[in-house]
Design a protein around this motif. Structure first.
Motif, PDB file in Angstrom:
ATOM      1  N   GLU A  27       0.947  -1.286   0.061  1.00  0.00           N
ATOM      2  CA  GLU A  27       0.079  -0.056  -0.093  1.00  0.00           C
ATOM      3  C   GLU A  27       0.903   1.234   0.030  1.00  0.00           C
ATOM      4  OE1 GLU A  27      -3.013  -0.402   3.176  1.00  0.00           O
ATOM      5  OE2 GLU A  27      -3.894  -2.049   2.066  1.00  0.00           O
ATOM      6  N   ILE A  28       1.979   1.198  -0.733  1.00  0.00           N
ATOM      7  CA  ILE A  28       3.003   2.308  -1.046  1.00  0.00           C
ATOM      8  C   ILE A  28       2.644   3.037  -2.257  1.00  0.00           C
ATOM      9  CG2 ILE A  28       5.304   2.982  -1.235  1.00  0.00           C
ATOM     10  CD1 ILE A  28       6.037   0.679   0.792  1.00  0.00           C
ATOM     11  N   ASP A  29       2.088   4.129  -2.309  1.00  0.00           N
ATOM     12  CA  ASP A  29       1.812   4.847  -3.685  1.00  0.00           C
ATOM     13  C   ASP A  29       3.041   5.022  -4.443  1.00  0.00           C
ATOM     14  OD1 ASP A  29       0.167   6.217  -5.396  1.00  0.00           O
ATOM     15  OD2 ASP A  29       0.389   8.013  -4.575  1.00  0.00           O
ATOM     16  N   SER A  30       3.474   4.067  -5.198  1.00  0.00           N
ATOM     17  CA  SER A  30       4.643   4.023  -6.070  1.00  0.00           C
ATOM     18  C   SER A  30       4.594   2.991  -6.740  1.00  0.00           C
ATOM     19  CB  SER A  30       5.973   4.025  -5.153  1.00  0.00           C
ATOM     20  OG  SER A  30       7.021   4.373  -6.024  1.00  0.00           O
ATOM     21  N   ALA A  31       4.787   3.133  -8.175  1.00  0.00           N
ATOM     22  CA  ALA A  31       5.027   2.104  -9.384  1.00  0.00           C
ATOM     23  C   ALA A  31       6.333   1.300  -9.179  1.00  0.00           C
ATOM     24  CB  ALA A  31       4.702   2.435 -10.600  1.00  0.00           C
ATOM     25  N   LEU A  32       7.346   1.932  -8.691  1.00  0.00           N
ATOM     26  CA  LEU A  32       8.911   1.282  -8.548  1.00  0.00           C
ATOM     27  C   LEU A  32       9.307   1.328  -7.185  1.00  0.00           C
ATOM     28  CD1 LEU A  32       9.886   2.820 -12.021  1.00  0.00           C
ATOM     29  CD2 LEU A  32       8.986   0.472 -11.590  1.00  0.00           C
ATOM     30  N   TRP A  33      10.311   0.819  -6.970  1.00  0.00           N
ATOM     31  CA  TRP A  33      10.834   1.002  -5.809  1.00  0.00           C
ATOM     32  C   TRP A  33      11.795   2.286  -5.655  1.00  0.00           C
ATOM     33  CZ3 TRP A  33       8.837  -0.713  -1.629  1.00  0.00           C
ATOM     34  CH2 TRP A  33       8.345  -2.219  -1.424  1.00  0.00           C
ATOM     35  N   THR A  34      11.309   3.219  -5.385  1.00  0.00           N
ATOM     36  CA  THR A  34      12.064   4.603  -5.244  1.00  0.00           C
ATOM     37  C   THR A  34      12.668   4.930  -3.784  1.00  0.00           C
ATOM     38  OG1 THR A  34      10.006   5.966  -4.470  1.00  0.00           O
ATOM     39  CG2 THR A  34      10.532   5.827  -6.721  1.00  0.00           C
ATOM     40  N   ARG A  35      13.331   5.782  -3.587  1.00  0.00           N
ATOM     41  CA  ARG A  35      14.003   5.859  -2.301  1.00  0.00           C
ATOM     42  C   ARG A  35      12.911   6.158  -1.289  1.00  0.00           C
ATOM     43  NH1 ARG A  35      18.071  10.378  -1.955  1.00  0.00           N
ATOM     44  NH2 ARG A  35      16.431  11.501  -2.960  1.00  0.00           N
ATOM     45  N   ARG A  36      11.955   6.933  -1.691  1.00  0.00           N
ATOM     46  CA  ARG A  36      11.007   7.379  -0.693  1.00  0.00           C
ATOM     47  C   ARG A  36      10.057   5.857  -0.554  1.00  0.00           C
ATOM     48  NH1 ARG A  36      10.801  11.164   1.770  1.00  0.00           N
ATOM     49  NH2 ARG A  36      11.156  12.579  -0.187  1.00  0.00           N
ATOM     50  N   LYS A  60      22.497   1.904  -2.353  1.00  0.00           N
ATOM     51  CA  LYS A  60      24.061   2.059  -3.139  1.00  0.00           C
ATOM     52  C   LYS A  60      24.729   0.691  -2.455  1.00  0.00           C
ATOM     53  CE  LYS A  60      28.018   5.125  -3.522  1.00  0.00           C
ATOM     54  NZ  LYS A  60      28.353   6.438  -3.216  1.00  0.00           N
ATOM     55  N   TRP A  61      24.509   0.530  -1.385  1.00  0.00           N
ATOM     56  CA  TRP A  61      25.349  -0.721  -0.660  1.00  0.00           C
ATOM     57  C   TRP A  61      24.827  -2.017  -1.211  1.00  0.00           C
ATOM     58  CZ3 TRP A  61      24.694   1.906   4.715  1.00  0.00           C
ATOM     59  CH2 TRP A  61      25.646   2.797   4.870  1.00  0.00           C
ATOM     60  N   TRP A  62      23.480  -2.154  -1.295  1.00  0.00           N
ATOM     61  CA  TRP A  62      22.979  -3.085  -1.801  1.00  0.00           C
ATOM     62  C   TRP A  62      23.019  -3.449  -3.384  1.00  0.00           C
ATOM     63  CZ3 TRP A  62      17.891  -1.849   1.027  1.00  0.00           C
ATOM     64  CH2 TRP A  62      18.009  -2.136   2.255  1.00  0.00           C
ATOM     65  N   GLY A  63      23.848  -2.591  -3.843  1.00  0.00           N
ATOM     66  CA  GLY A  63      23.836  -2.575  -5.503  1.00  0.00           C
ATOM     67  C   GLY A  63      22.865  -2.031  -6.182  1.00  0.00           C
ATOM     68  N   TYR A  64      21.857  -1.125  -5.700  1.00  0.00           N
ATOM     69  CA  TYR A  64      20.903  -0.580  -6.670  1.00  0.00           C
ATOM     70  C   TYR A  64      21.578   0.720  -7.226  1.00  0.00           C
ATOM     71  CZ  TYR A  64      17.592  -3.940  -4.876  1.00  0.00           C
ATOM     72  OH  TYR A  64      17.064  -5.119  -4.593  1.00  0.00           O
ATOM     73  N   THR A  65      21.233   1.258  -8.311  1.00  0.00           N
ATOM     74  CA  THR A  65      21.725   2.436  -8.688  1.00  0.00           C
ATOM     75  C   THR A  65      20.385   3.116  -9.415  1.00  0.00           C
ATOM     76  OG1 THR A  65      21.946   1.468 -11.079  1.00  0.00           O
ATOM     77  CG2 THR A  65      23.742   1.314  -9.750  1.00  0.00           C
TER      78      THR A  65
END
Length: 108
Positions: A27-36, A60-65
């Motif tokens: 129930e997070i209002d986002s289509a993608l995994w943004t920082r928010r 960044k530590w987890w390898g996401y860019t």
């Protein structure tokens, strides 16, 4: 609770949830995994309020860019779009009505 660090177990849990789910599943209002969106997931799952910058460091530590959206509108096939709007989508819509299903996510 305001915190700046996650335990290794919490980090693993958040990464697994990001891989297995979409933000809307939480129930997070986002289509993608943004920082928010990740910030909200961390708060919901771990009860940790983390600054957005720290969330960015974890990603960044987890390898996401950071990703910029691709500009594909120039490559769009107008004939394919027309076919989708005039033939394919109406068929999907009719089938959904027959099955008493709801189509979500289309901008009206």
């Amino acid at each position: 609770m305001l915190d700046l660090a996650l335990s290794q177990e919490q980090e693993n849990q958040i990464q697994q949830l990001m891989q297995d789910h979409f933000p809307e599943d939480w129930e997070i209002d986002s289509a993608l995994w943004t920082r928010r969106a990740v910030q909200q997931l961390i708060e919901h799952v771990c009860d940790v309020q983390m600054p957005i910058r720290t969330v960015g460091e974890y990603l960044k530590w987890w390898g996401y860019t950071p990703q910029k959206p691709l500009k594909r509108a120039y490559e769009q096939d107008p004939e394919a779009v027309e076919k989708w709007l005039e033939q394919i989508y109406p068929e999907i819509e009719q089938r959904a009505q027959a099955e008493r299903a709801e189509i979500t996510g289309r901008n009206a």
